[in-house]
Design an enzyme around this catalytic site. Structure first.
Site, PDB file in Angstrom:
ATOM      1  N   ASP A 235      48.604  62.302  17.582  1.00 14.86           N
ATOM      2  CA  ASP A 235      47.358  61.760  17.046  1.00 14.86           C
ATOM      3  C   ASP A 235      46.982  62.476  15.750  1.00 14.86           C
ATOM      4  OD1 ASP A 235      44.969  60.047  17.684  1.00 14.86           O
ATOM      5  OD2 ASP A 235      43.952  61.982  17.575  1.00 14.86           O
ATOM      6  N   GLU A 284      65.427  71.227  22.372  1.00 15.34           N
ATOM      7  CA  GLU A 284      65.874  72.115  23.446  1.00 15.34           C
ATOM      8  C   GLU A 284      66.055  71.354  24.753  1.00 15.34           C
ATOM      9  OE1 GLU A 284      63.105  75.250  24.184  1.00 15.34           O
ATOM     10  OE2 GLU A 284      63.210  75.926  22.091  1.00 15.34           O
TER      11      GLU A 284
HETATM   12  C1  GLC Z   1      43.371  58.467  16.202  1.00 14.41           C
HETATM   13  C2  GLC Z   1      43.208  57.609  17.430  1.00 14.41           C
HETATM   14  C3  GLC Z   1      41.802  57.099  17.462  1.00 14.41           C
HETATM   15  C4  GLC Z   1      40.868  58.276  17.536  1.00 14.41           C
HETATM   16  C5  GLC Z   1      41.118  59.242  16.396  1.00 14.41           C
HETATM   17  C6  GLC Z   1      40.454  60.565  16.638  1.00 14.41           C
HETATM   18  O1  GLC Z   1      43.260  57.758  15.029  1.00 14.41           O
HETATM   19  O2  GLC Z   1      44.155  56.588  17.424  1.00 14.41           O
HETATM   20  O3  GLC Z   1      41.584  56.240  18.544  1.00 14.41           O
HETATM   21  O4  GLC Z   1      39.528  57.841  17.488  1.00 14.41           O
HETATM   22  O5  GLC Z   1      42.476  59.524  16.249  1.00 14.41           O
HETATM   23  O6  GLC Z   1      41.128  61.251  17.659  1.00 14.41           O
END
Ligand code: GLC
Length: 571
Positions: A235, A284
């Site tokens: 993310d 790994e």
């Molecule tokens: C990413 C996720 C989104 C979230 C953001 C903050 O873009 O896909 O859903 O709100 O990160 O974590």
């Protein structure tokens, strides 16, 4: 030829160029399973609710794995299911090694991973390293212990500007709207330092310069790899490192700059060292575990930096996602994407929908140029016709493709959710990224004529967002066996893709001449024809029709490409 999977002594770059390796999940051999994999995104809140509380959960997902196997996907990416106060639907993680009780337990996660593997499906989990929840133990201790606490070094705490420190430390704006800083209160009740949060105030950003943060995430990676997951979707992969000194940007309305400029909080070169260290950990483990970057970068070329041979394996192609339904624009972005990935020997990772953007059936129902947060339903029939055509185009391109749950049912966004049911945190902050993401997160319909349409166990039971009445006709049950349904189109397309090695493989498309508004390309013994115009177009039939998004008439040696339709042909 098989190779010793447990041999971890080879450098990452060699491993990435590995000629063929036995696949422990599917038993087949391949150069890297992810290179042409179709990966299905499950949004756990909205997939299947086993206990009737209106919220999807891990046992629900587990019970539906056979559906995903039969659909024909290779892997499943699960959005976060970790312990979280849900200030941003789970992207605010309080404990990275625990399952939130609303989704189940670690035992449920274990059972889900095992069952998936038995069915030949891989599991990719979401990892949220840019920020934690404000309820994370580290952040809570940092607040409790006050200035001077070493825990504060793991986040970005700064004194404010102004005589009394009453102004934020710099001018950065949150992606969700408003300032990217919130002021704290000292343990004695006086106003204190500010902390940085690129997203909601409940999501404080980690300070990746602090070695404890890097150590912790390496340990979290190992925890889930030891649980057997096949990879991580990372993310905000472009956000971890901030420019030294956290410099001002010098203007408001910064969201408009995102995606065009390199910002001091996004796509800094320092992030790549982190992914190199993660790649060593992934390598790994046996079985080709992968990392997938969610990196919103200004250009596809910069996206390619995340998938260099010693970094991650895939990065979502958001430039493709943002391209209108227009032959010339599509051809340009396809060429640019393939050209950008070739030098780093990475596959392109195509995507049309996810949990953050308006579903492509609704994007294409509206006039072009409205972006990825759309509030109007548009012409639904047109949107669906184009969405089906766009999917067949995507699945004919070389590389990997992501499918977001419900797109195989042709679901539109729910554009008329009442304000009182909305939960997207950016909806509640001024000038945020529009905050209409709930529209693509409505629980999906499985069966029956009454809400929640088999999402939960009881007819008439709850669902955390209401489903529209028309969704009875779009359920899995209603579409199964109907050859004209979108679900059967996806099933057929994925079956053909498996049977035709020319689909997905390689890095080239050979463009063929075609009338304006069409795309015609060849890939080995396969040809794809796309008509993005609203008019039928007559061309010489390229071969034997395998599949079409809308019925295509073949008449002698000629065919009429229906408006907004894609055809797959064997030649
Ligand atoms: C990413 C996720 C989104 C979230 C953001 C903050 O873009 O896909 O859903 O709100 O990160 O974590």
């Amino acid at each position: 030829m098989t190779q010793n999977l447990a041999d971890t002594s080879r450098p990452a770059a060699d491993a990435a160029h590995e000629a063929a390796a036995l696949d422990p999940v599917t038993g087949s051999t391949s150069r890297g399973w992810w290179r042409d994999a179709v990966i299905y995104q499950v949004y756990p809140r909205s997939f299947a609710d086993s206990n009737g509380d209106g919220m999807g959960d891990l046992p629900g997902i587990r019970s539906r794995l056979p559906y995903l196997r039969d659909l024909g996907v290779d892997a499943v990416w699960l959005s976060p299911f970790y312990a979280s106060p849900q200030a941003d639907a789970g992207y605010d993680v309080a404990d990275y090694r625990a399952v939130d009780p609303m989704f189940g337990t670690l035992l449920d996660a274990d059972a889900l991973i095992r069952d998936a593997h038995q069915l030949g499906l891989r599991i990719i989990v979401d990892l949220v390293p840019n920020h934690s929840s404000d309820q994370h133990e580290w952040f809570q201790r940092a607040l409790r212990e006050g200035p001077g606490s070493p825990l504060r070094e793991r986040y970005h705490f700064r004194p404010g500007k102004g005589e009394e420190g009453e102004l934020p430390p710099n001018d950065w704006e949150s992606i969700f709207g408003g300032p990217a800083w919130t002021r704290t209160e000292n343990p004695d009740g006086t106003p204190g330092d500010w902390y940085l949060h690129l997203f909601a105030p409940e999501q404080p950003d980690f300070n990746w310069e602090n070695p404890a943060v890097a150590d912790e995430f390496r340990s979290i990676l190992r925890f889930w790899l030891d649980m057997g997951v096949d990879g991580f979707r990372i993310d905000v992969a472009h956000g971890l490192v901030k420019a030294p000194g956290l410099p001002d940007i010098g203007g408001a309305d910064q969201l408009k700059l995102l995606g065009n400029d390199v910002m001091p909080f996004f796509d800094q070169d320092g992030v790549h060292e982190i992914y190199r260290s993660w790649r060593r950990i992934l390598d790994e483990y046996p079985g080709q575990r992968i990392g997938v970057a969610e990196a919103w970068t200004p250009t596809v070329q910069r996206t390619a930096n995340y998938v260099r041979p010693d970094e991650l394996h895939q990065a979502f192609n958001f430039q493709y996602l943002g391209t209108d339904w227009d032959a010339a624009a599509l051809r340009e972005v396809i060429d640019l994407s393939l050209d950008s990935m070739r030098p780093v020997d990475a596959p392109t990772t195509w995507v049309l929908s996810n949990h953050d953007v308006t579903r492509h059936a609704t994007r294409f129902a509206n006039e072009p140029g409205l972006g990825t947060q759309i509030r109007t339903p548009g012409d639904r029939a047109l949107g669906l016709r184009r969405a089906r055509a766009a999917t067949l185009l995507m699945l004919a391109l070389p590389g990997s493709a992501y499918v977001y749950q419900g797109e195989e049912l042709g679901l539109p966004d729910v554009t008329d959710l009442p304000d009182e049911v909305r939960q997207d945190p950016s909806f509640f902050r001024q000038a945020g990224q529009d905050g209409y993401r709930d529209g693509c997160r409505v629980p999906i319909p499985w069966s029956g004529s009454e809400a929640p349409y088999g999402f939960g166990p009881v007819a008439g039971g709850p669902s955390w967002l209401p489903q529209p009445a028309e969704w009875a006709e779009l359920s899995v049950e209603a579409q199964t066996g109907d050859p004209s349904s979108t679900l059967e189109l996806y099933r057929s397309a994925l079956a053909v893709r498996r049977a035709q090695p020319d689909l997905g493989a390689g890095t080239e498309v050979e463009w063929l001449d075609g009338p304006e508004g069409t795309l015609l390309f060849r890939r080995g013994s396969f040809v794809c024809t796309v008509n993005t115009t609203g008019e039928p177009v007559r061309i010489a039939a390229p071969g034997r029709l395998l599949l079409a998004s809308t019925e295509l008439v073949v008449d002698g040696g000629e065919t009429v490409l229906a408006p907004d339709a894609t055809g797959w042909w064997a030649v």
